[in-house]
Write a protein that holds these residues in place. Sequence first.
Motif, PDB file in Angstrom:
ATOM      1  N   UNK A 102     -22.862  -5.221   2.004  1.00  0.00           N
ATOM      2  CA  UNK A 102     -22.763  -6.384   1.294  1.00  0.00           C
ATOM      3  C   UNK A 102     -23.909  -7.239   1.271  1.00  0.00           C
ATOM      4  N   UNK A 103     -24.055  -7.373   2.824  1.00  0.00           N
ATOM      5  CA  UNK A 103     -25.099  -8.416   3.219  1.00  0.00           C
ATOM      6  C   UNK A 103     -26.451  -7.776   2.881  1.00  0.00           C
ATOM      7  N   UNK A 104     -26.820  -6.535   2.953  1.00  0.00           N
ATOM      8  CA  UNK A 104     -27.997  -6.018   2.291  1.00  0.00           C
ATOM      9  C   UNK A 104     -28.109  -6.033   1.040  1.00  0.00           C
ATOM     10  N   UNK A 105     -27.089  -6.048   0.149  1.00  0.00           N
ATOM     11  CA  UNK A 105     -27.346  -6.135  -1.323  1.00  0.00           C
ATOM     12  C   UNK A 105     -27.423  -7.452  -1.617  1.00  0.00           C
ATOM     13  N   UNK A 116     -35.193 -10.139  -5.175  1.00  0.00           N
ATOM     14  CA  UNK A 116     -35.509 -10.018  -6.436  1.00  0.00           C
ATOM     15  C   UNK A 116     -35.468 -11.272  -7.474  1.00  0.00           C
ATOM     16  N   UNK A 117     -34.512 -11.836  -7.154  1.00  0.00           N
ATOM     17  CA  UNK A 117     -34.611 -13.335  -7.950  1.00  0.00           C
ATOM     18  C   UNK A 117     -35.572 -14.407  -7.549  1.00  0.00           C
ATOM     19  N   UNK A 147     -38.151  -3.080  -7.372  1.00  0.00           N
ATOM     20  CA  UNK A 147     -38.862  -3.600  -6.261  1.00  0.00           C
ATOM     21  C   UNK A 147     -37.892  -3.505  -4.957  1.00  0.00           C
ATOM     22  N   UNK A 148     -38.570  -2.907  -4.196  1.00  0.00           N
ATOM     23  CA  UNK A 148     -37.685  -2.675  -2.892  1.00  0.00           C
ATOM     24  C   UNK A 148     -38.191  -4.007  -2.004  1.00  0.00           C
TER      25      UNK A 148
END
Length: 89
Positions: A26-29, A36-37, A80-81
């Motif tokens: 969840x932290x990585x997401x 990305x924002x 985009x990673x």
Amino acid sequence: MGNLGGILPIILMFAIFYFLLIRPQQKRQKAVREMQSNLKKGDKVVTIGGLHGTLDSIDDNIAVIRSTDGAKLTFDRNAIREVKEEAVL
């Protein structure tokens, strides 16, 4: 009291799974969503497929990336990673 002894290992196992697997994911997401924002024109990025380039334009769902040879490629924003930080020498 006997039922508690049978349920306690299951509860303990769930807690271990939560702290070792679910919470870090969840932290990585969350970090990826924030990255990305916060994308902006001119950022050096790497896509999920490994393409390195510079953001030429970006809107809500689409990102146009300029590669080193000048080609402009259109990607989903979610592709985009990471954003590459420039090394200061």
